[in-house]
Design a protein around this motif. Structure first.
Motif, PDB file in Angstrom:
ATOM      1  N   PRO A  62       0.924  -1.237   0.092  1.00 51.39           N
ATOM      2  CA  PRO A  62      -0.053   0.019  -0.073  1.00 51.39           C
ATOM      3  C   PRO A  62       0.668   1.260   0.083  1.00 51.39           C
ATOM      4  O   PRO A  62       2.145   1.389   0.434  1.00 51.39           O
ATOM      5  N   THR A  63       0.289   2.420  -0.361  1.00 51.20           N
ATOM      6  CA  THR A  63       1.088   3.783  -0.357  1.00 51.20           C
ATOM      7  C   THR A  63       0.219   4.587   0.865  1.00 51.20           C
ATOM      8  O   THR A  63      -0.936   4.857   0.814  1.00 51.20           O
ATOM      9  N   ALA A  64       1.105   5.144   1.707  1.00 46.92           N
ATOM     10  CA  ALA A  64       0.855   5.767   2.813  1.00 46.92           C
ATOM     11  C   ALA A  64       1.221   7.480   2.308  1.00 46.92           C
ATOM     12  O   ALA A  64       2.023   7.645   1.789  1.00 46.92           O
ATOM     13  N   ALA A  65       0.310   8.228   3.077  1.00 50.90           N
ATOM     14  CA  ALA A  65       0.383   9.629   2.741  1.00 50.90           C
ATOM     15  C   ALA A  65      -0.205  10.526   3.918  1.00 50.90           C
ATOM     16  O   ALA A  65      -0.854  10.232   4.589  1.00 50.90           O
ATOM     17  N   ASP A  66       0.726  11.398   4.049  1.00 47.32           N
ATOM     18  CA  ASP A  66       0.336  12.674   5.141  1.00 47.32           C
ATOM     19  C   ASP A  66      -0.612  13.621   4.482  1.00 47.32           C
ATOM     20  O   ASP A  66      -0.230  14.245   3.409  1.00 47.32           O
ATOM     21  N   VAL A  67      -1.751  13.961   4.891  1.00 43.93           N
ATOM     22  CA  VAL A  67      -2.673  14.861   4.100  1.00 43.93           C
ATOM     23  C   VAL A  67      -3.401  15.804   5.218  1.00 43.93           C
ATOM     24  O   VAL A  67      -3.717  15.397   6.405  1.00 43.93           O
ATOM     25  N   THR A  68      -3.466  17.091   4.813  1.00 38.74           N
ATOM     26  CA  THR A  68      -3.916  18.209   5.620  1.00 38.74           C
ATOM     27  C   THR A  68      -5.079  18.679   4.642  1.00 38.74           C
ATOM     28  O   THR A  68      -4.697  19.062   3.458  1.00 38.74           O
ATOM     29  N   LEU A  69      -6.132  19.390   5.228  1.00 34.72           N
ATOM     30  CA  LEU A  69      -7.045  20.163   4.500  1.00 34.72           C
ATOM     31  C   LEU A  69      -7.071  21.214   4.936  1.00 34.72           C
ATOM     32  O   LEU A  69      -7.304  21.495   5.978  1.00 34.72           O
ATOM     33  N   ASP A  70      -6.903  22.210   3.944  1.00 33.39           N
ATOM     34  CA  ASP A  70      -7.321  23.864   4.354  1.00 33.39           C
ATOM     35  C   ASP A  70      -8.581  24.143   4.665  1.00 33.39           C
ATOM     36  O   ASP A  70      -9.489  23.562   4.102  1.00 33.39           O
ATOM     37  N   HIS A  71      -8.806  24.881   5.553  1.00 37.45           N
ATOM     38  CA  HIS A  71     -10.083  25.462   6.015  1.00 37.45           C
ATOM     39  C   HIS A  71     -10.742  26.547   5.066  1.00 37.45           C
ATOM     40  O   HIS A  71     -11.929  26.325   4.972  1.00 37.45           O
ATOM     41  N   ASP A  72      -9.957  27.162   4.372  1.00 39.67           N
ATOM     42  CA  ASP A  72     -10.403  28.274   3.735  1.00 39.67           C
ATOM     43  C   ASP A  72     -10.239  27.713   2.075  1.00 39.67           C
ATOM     44  O   ASP A  72      -9.072  27.140   1.731  1.00 39.67           O
ATOM     45  N   PRO A  73     -11.250  27.851   1.310  1.00 45.18           N
ATOM     46  CA  PRO A  73     -11.111  27.363  -0.218  1.00 45.18           C
ATOM     47  C   PRO A  73     -10.295  28.074  -0.878  1.00 45.18           C
ATOM     48  O   PRO A  73      -9.703  29.487  -0.500  1.00 45.18           O
ATOM     49  N   ASP A  74      -9.765  27.917  -2.033  1.00 46.84           N
ATOM     50  CA  ASP A  74      -8.811  28.609  -3.032  1.00 46.84           C
ATOM     51  C   ASP A  74      -9.622  29.643  -3.607  1.00 46.84           C
ATOM     52  O   ASP A  74     -10.796  30.023  -3.491  1.00 46.84           O
ATOM     53  N   ASP A  75      -8.799  30.254  -4.438  1.00 51.39           N
ATOM     54  CA  ASP A  75      -9.721  31.767  -5.415  1.00 51.39           C
ATOM     55  C   ASP A  75     -10.826  31.109  -5.791  1.00 51.39           C
ATOM     56  O   ASP A  75     -11.650  31.779  -6.483  1.00 51.39           O
ATOM     57  N   HIS A  76     -10.865  29.771  -6.655  1.00 52.67           N
ATOM     58  CA  HIS A  76     -11.886  29.213  -7.097  1.00 52.67           C
ATOM     59  C   HIS A  76     -12.947  28.465  -6.413  1.00 52.67           C
ATOM     60  O   HIS A  76     -14.000  27.881  -7.016  1.00 52.67           O
ATOM     61  N   GLY A  77     -12.893  28.678  -5.040  1.00 51.92           N
ATOM     62  CA  GLY A  77     -13.759  28.059  -4.158  1.00 51.92           C
ATOM     63  C   GLY A  77     -13.638  26.538  -4.027  1.00 51.92           C
ATOM     64  O   GLY A  77     -14.724  25.892  -3.613  1.00 51.92           O
ATOM     65  N   ARG A  78     -12.530  26.007  -4.427  1.00 51.68           N
ATOM     66  CA  ARG A  78     -12.338  24.685  -4.326  1.00 51.68           C
ATOM     67  C   ARG A  78     -11.539  24.397  -3.025  1.00 51.68           C
ATOM     68  O   ARG A  78     -10.937  25.030  -2.411  1.00 51.68           O
ATOM     69  N   THR A  79     -11.692  22.977  -2.506  1.00 49.61           N
ATOM     70  CA  THR A  79     -11.079  22.405  -1.245  1.00 49.61           C
ATOM     71  C   THR A  79      -9.628  22.371  -1.797  1.00 49.61           C
ATOM     72  O   THR A  79      -9.308  21.897  -2.799  1.00 49.61           O
ATOM     73  N   VAL A  80      -8.749  22.508  -0.932  1.00 53.70           N
ATOM     74  CA  VAL A  80      -7.084  22.547  -1.191  1.00 53.70           C
ATOM     75  C   VAL A  80      -6.785  21.435  -0.153  1.00 53.70           C
ATOM     76  O   VAL A  80      -6.919  21.538   1.164  1.00 53.70           O
ATOM     77  N   ALA A  81      -6.212  20.134  -0.635  1.00 55.30           N
ATOM     78  CA  ALA A  81      -5.479  19.224   0.106  1.00 55.30           C
ATOM     79  C   ALA A  81      -4.176  19.186  -0.108  1.00 55.30           C
ATOM     80  O   ALA A  81      -3.827  19.712  -1.254  1.00 55.30           O
ATOM     81  N   THR A  82      -3.369  19.120   1.008  1.00 52.19           N
ATOM     82  CA  THR A  82      -1.988  19.043   0.863  1.00 52.19           C
ATOM     83  C   THR A  82      -1.486  17.573   0.873  1.00 52.19           C
ATOM     84  O   THR A  82      -1.647  17.135   2.277  1.00 52.19           O
ATOM     85  N   VAL A  83      -1.098  16.975   0.256  1.00 56.23           N
ATOM     86  CA  VAL A  83      -0.556  15.524   0.116  1.00 56.23           C
ATOM     87  C   VAL A  83       0.849  15.620   0.016  1.00 56.23           C
ATOM     88  O   VAL A  83       1.493  15.733  -0.959  1.00 56.23           O
ATOM     89  N   ASP A  84       1.180  14.868   1.296  1.00 56.10           N
ATOM     90  CA  ASP A  84       2.981  14.871   1.265  1.00 56.10           C
ATOM     91  C   ASP A  84       3.406  16.175   0.852  1.00 56.10           C
ATOM     92  O   ASP A  84       4.511  16.193   0.043  1.00 56.10           O
ATOM     93  N   GLY A  85       3.095  17.220   1.185  1.00 55.98           N
ATOM     94  CA  GLY A  85       3.632  18.517   0.688  1.00 55.98           C
ATOM     95  C   GLY A  85       3.280  19.074  -0.229  1.00 55.98           C
ATOM     96  O   GLY A  85       3.448  20.235  -0.913  1.00 55.98           O
ATOM     97  N   THR A  86       2.352  18.464  -1.307  1.00 54.51           N
ATOM     98  CA  THR A  86       1.915  18.917  -2.659  1.00 54.51           C
ATOM     99  C   THR A  86       0.509  19.378  -2.483  1.00 54.51           C
ATOM    100  O   THR A  86      -0.386  18.675  -2.034  1.00 54.51           O
ATOM    101  N   ARG A  87       0.182  20.628  -3.160  1.00 60.25           N
ATOM    102  CA  ARG A  87      -1.169  21.169  -2.785  1.00 60.25           C
ATOM    103  C   ARG A  87      -1.943  20.651  -4.038  1.00 60.25           C
ATOM    104  O   ARG A  87      -1.591  20.569  -5.224  1.00 60.25           O
ATOM    105  N   VAL A  88      -3.083  19.994  -3.710  1.00 59.88           N
ATOM    106  CA  VAL A  88      -3.992  19.397  -4.654  1.00 59.88           C
ATOM    107  C   VAL A  88      -5.157  20.141  -4.366  1.00 59.88           C
ATOM    108  O   VAL A  88      -6.327  19.768  -3.472  1.00 59.88           O
ATOM    109  N   PRO A  89      -5.834  21.167  -5.417  1.00 54.07           N
ATOM    110  CA  PRO A  89      -7.039  21.715  -5.341  1.00 54.07           C
ATOM    111  C   PRO A  89      -8.089  20.824  -5.815  1.00 54.07           C
ATOM    112  O   PRO A  89      -7.711  20.255  -7.168  1.00 54.07           O
ATOM    113  N   LEU A  90      -9.263  20.658  -5.578  1.00 50.07           N
ATOM    114  CA  LEU A  90     -10.176  19.654  -5.866  1.00 50.07           C
ATOM    115  C   LEU A  90     -11.508  20.144  -5.555  1.00 50.07           C
ATOM    116  O   LEU A  90     -11.869  20.990  -4.631  1.00 50.07           O
TER     117      LEU A  90
END
Length: 693
Positions: free
Chosen positions: A548-576
């Motif tokens: 399996p692949t393990a990752a550390d993830v945090t979720l920003d409480h504030d959405p990005d400029d386009h109203g999307r949720t931003v997850a930070t996965v192992d230091g990489t920002r992932v807007p979705l």
């Protein structure tokens, strides 16, 4: 004098587009609608709306008497036809005028002449406009048509005398294909235009499709507003348009635009029209293809580079005014590109799709224009053309326009219906498109057998984290698709709101804790386990596998400029942007915009086991889409061979053959010609030879 009230005899994107200009001019609008469009955006935006009839276009938008009556009864002074439906119907134009109303378009005589491809070619030839070599005699029977094909030589193109948009058009590469091609072209032309006559043209090897926007008024003035390149097409339907064309040089541009003006003058043309040319990429020759006697779908790119409102021009000319500009006053500024967003699945042969748009968001940005027929909540039905919207960009030069379009396609969110957005993004991203190396074979050459990229581990971790963090009781789903399911006895899953395990989310005690999230994408299945809280989530992808692949993830409480949720996965920002639709038996559909594209995932209960058995048995062929059975070519007991066409299904104005997957015998026919079918409905059962006793 400008009109006080105009009826828009159309629906969707073009109806809204016409109404936008009418509002700017202070003109009140009347919408027409079918039962399928009672809640459509174009109805809500009009000052007045009139019901035409049931959902099928033949009983509503194509009903000449009903549309004219709606115009008269609503007090409209003029009728704007938009494009498609009755926009190039001379009988309708005459009926509008006979009712004492103003027709916003060319004369019925011009429509009739240019709508007849054989007569149009003859008139163009007489006017000195170059035409494609071929045989354009009218009323040829099958035998005469076959003889004409032999005279022209293969490869060749069969074309319907009436109509356009690729309907009734079939390429023929050798004589063995001819009989079936003639039958199919006649059938499709008759169904689309009520006229099965065909002509024959030489098939250009590497054609480019370049058209010229022309305009005429009642005072004898005719101008062009330059050219548009529409070469990138699928099934003879344009998907990308731009201006100026990257395919032609300045001498050809001058010659082609002048030829278009001469073509319009040859038929005393009044109003907006488009003269379409085919350019032979090998020889540099250009030939008259056809003239569309209406406003084109792709008119926004012309508006952006010229600064003109073509709908306003149409209304002004129809009101008897002179054209707002002379030829000398018309100039181009910058470069514009348009893409058409369709409800279709490119990975499944561009099959039309239906459903409800649950989210539609195009971020506002300079140089970006959106002409859309849908918004969040719009139902996409099977009865009409599957185009949902047009995304248009304008920039100082082509390179900047290409970059801007790439950004728009990467940031557009459209959930609830499968679309061609990801496919369009890859078209624009190709080196060939960036270089302007386009022709009508572009897709076959650069994106054959295209499939969307699957979600990667980082994206799956982000999606699962968001789902787990926002887990809540699954409410009973609502809406028409769920009411229809309930009527068939299918009940959606409900969760007891008092269940503490349903409310706890990913926070659990013990080593086996956390929220398991089972995500399925096509044939790929992933078990993802989420532990912890939003400030520190531990996510394991493919938790049930040996590696399996393990990752550390945090979720920003504030959405990005386009109203999307931003997850930070192992230091990489992932807007979705994520939309979850409740399903049945505990399943959920998860639409997620991530990595610049939309991914559709099924979220299933961890204990759920999928049943991959084909509907009705191994040899059962199911309908690829909602539609109607046009023709059944076999009977029970017939022997069939692999690839043989068994029946034809029609949806969204396109014909789709259902073929035998193997040699065998037809054992059961579930449908007859004329039957309406849903996607996945059993059509016919074929028992393979090796399974027969």
């Amino acid at each position: 004098m400008m009109f006080d009230r105009v009826l828009v005899a159309n629906r969707g994107e073009i109806a809204r587009r016409v109404m936008r200009t009418c509002r700017a001019l202070g003109v009140r609008t009347v919408a027409v609608f079918s039962d399928a469009d009672v809640d459509a955006p174009h109805v809500a935006e009009a000052d007045h709306a009139v019901r035409l009839g049931p959902a099928p276009a033949t009983e509503s938008y194509l009903d000449v008497e009903a549309v004219v009556a709606a115009a008269v009864d609503s007090g409209a002074q003029a009728v704007h036809p938009g494009y498609g439906f009755l926009s190039e119907n001379a009988t309708f134009a005459q009926a509008v005028m006979d009712a004492g109303l103003v027709w916003v378009g060319p004369s019925p005589a011009s429509i009739r002449l240019m709508g007849d491809k054989a007569a149009a070619k003859a008139r163009m030839r007489k006017a000195g406009v170059p035409v494609v070599p071929g045989v354009d005699a009218t009323a040829m029977d099958d035998e005469q048509l076959a003889a004409a094909c032999e005279d022209v030589g293969f490869p060749l193109l069969l074309k319907a005398v009436a109509g356009g948009g690729g309907k009734g058009m079939r390429p023929v590469h050798d004589g063995s294909e001819l009989a079936e091609a003639i039958a199919a072209a006649r059938r499709e032309a008759a169904g689309a235009f009520g006229d099965d006559r065909l002509i024959v043209e030489r098939l250009i090897g590497r054609p480019r499709h370049v058209e010229v926007q022309v305009f005429g008024d009642t005072h004898g003035q005719v101008v062009h507003l330059f050219e548009r390149d529409c070469s990138i097409q699928r099934r003879h339907q344009k998907i990308v348009e731009e201006t100026p064309s990257p395919s032609i040089d300045e001498p050809m541009r001058t010659a082609m635009c002048q030829a278009a003006v001469e073509a319009a003058r040859a038929v005393d043309y009044v109003g907006a029209g488009t003269v379409e040319f085919i350019v032979d990429a090998d020889t540099g020759e250009f030939f008259f293809l056809e003239m569309n006697t209406r406003l084109q779908v792709e008119h926004p790119v012309t508006e952006l580079v010229t600064g003109q409102d073509l709908v306003a021009w149409q209304l002004q000319v129809a009101a008897g005014q002179r054209l707002p500009c002379s030829q000398a006053q018309l100039v181009q500024h910058g470069h514009a590109i348009e893409v058409r967003v369709y409800a279709e699945d490119p990975a499944a042969g561009f099959l039309p799709q239906t459903g409800t748009v649950t989210r539609f968001d195009v971020p506002d940005a300079p140089g970006v224009r959106v002409d859309a027929g849908v918004e969040s909540g719009t139902v996409v039905a099977r009865f009409y053309d599957p185009m949902l919207a047009k995304l248009v960009v304008h920039a100082d030069d082509r390179a900047a326009a290409v970059a801007r379009m790439s950004d728009v396609l990467a940031s557009t969110v459209l959930h609830g219906v499968r679309t061609n957005l990801a496919h369009l993004a890859e078209v624009v991203a190709t080196d060939a498109f960036a270089a302007g190396e386009v022709d009508t074979g572009f897709l076959d050459r650069h994106l054959p057998d295209w499939t969307p990229r699957a979600a990667d581990t980082t994206e799956l971790a982000a999606v699962a984290a968001v789902i787990a963090h926002h887990s809540s009781p699954v409410a009973a789903p609502t809406g028409s698709r769920y009411r229809d399911a309930a009527e068939r006895g299918v009940r959606p899953a409900e969760r007891d709101p008092s269940d503490p395990w349903g409310r706890l989310g990913p926070w659990r005690l013990g080593p086996a804790g956390g929220t398991p999230v089972r995500l399925v994408e096509g044939e790929a299945e992933h078990l993802v386990r989420v532990r912890g809280r939003a400030d520190r989530l531990s996510v394991t992808v493919d938790a049930g596998l040996d590696d399996p692949t393990a990752a550390d993830v945090t979720l920003d409480h504030d959405p990005d400029d386009h109203g999307r949720t931003v997850a930070t996965v192992d230091g990489t920002r992932v807007p979705l942007a994520l939309t979850v639709e409740p399903g049945w038996d505990g399943d959920q559909q998860v639409w997620v915009h991530v990595g610049g594209r939309t991914v559709l995932l099924d979220r299933r209960p961890v204990t759920h086991h999928a049943d991959n058995t084909a509907v009705g048995g191994v040899g059962t062929l199911a309908s690829p889409m909602p539609g109607a059975v046009m023709e059944v070519r076999v009977a029970e007991g017939d022997r069939v061979t692999a690839g043989q066409v068994l029946l034809l299904v029609e949806a969204m104005k396109m014909e789709h053959p259902v073929t035998a997957p193997t040699d065998g015998t037809v054992t059961v026919l579930h449908v007859a010609a004329g039957d309406a079918v849903e996607a996945g409905a059993a059509l016919v059962e074929v028992t393979p030879d090796d399974e027969q006793e």
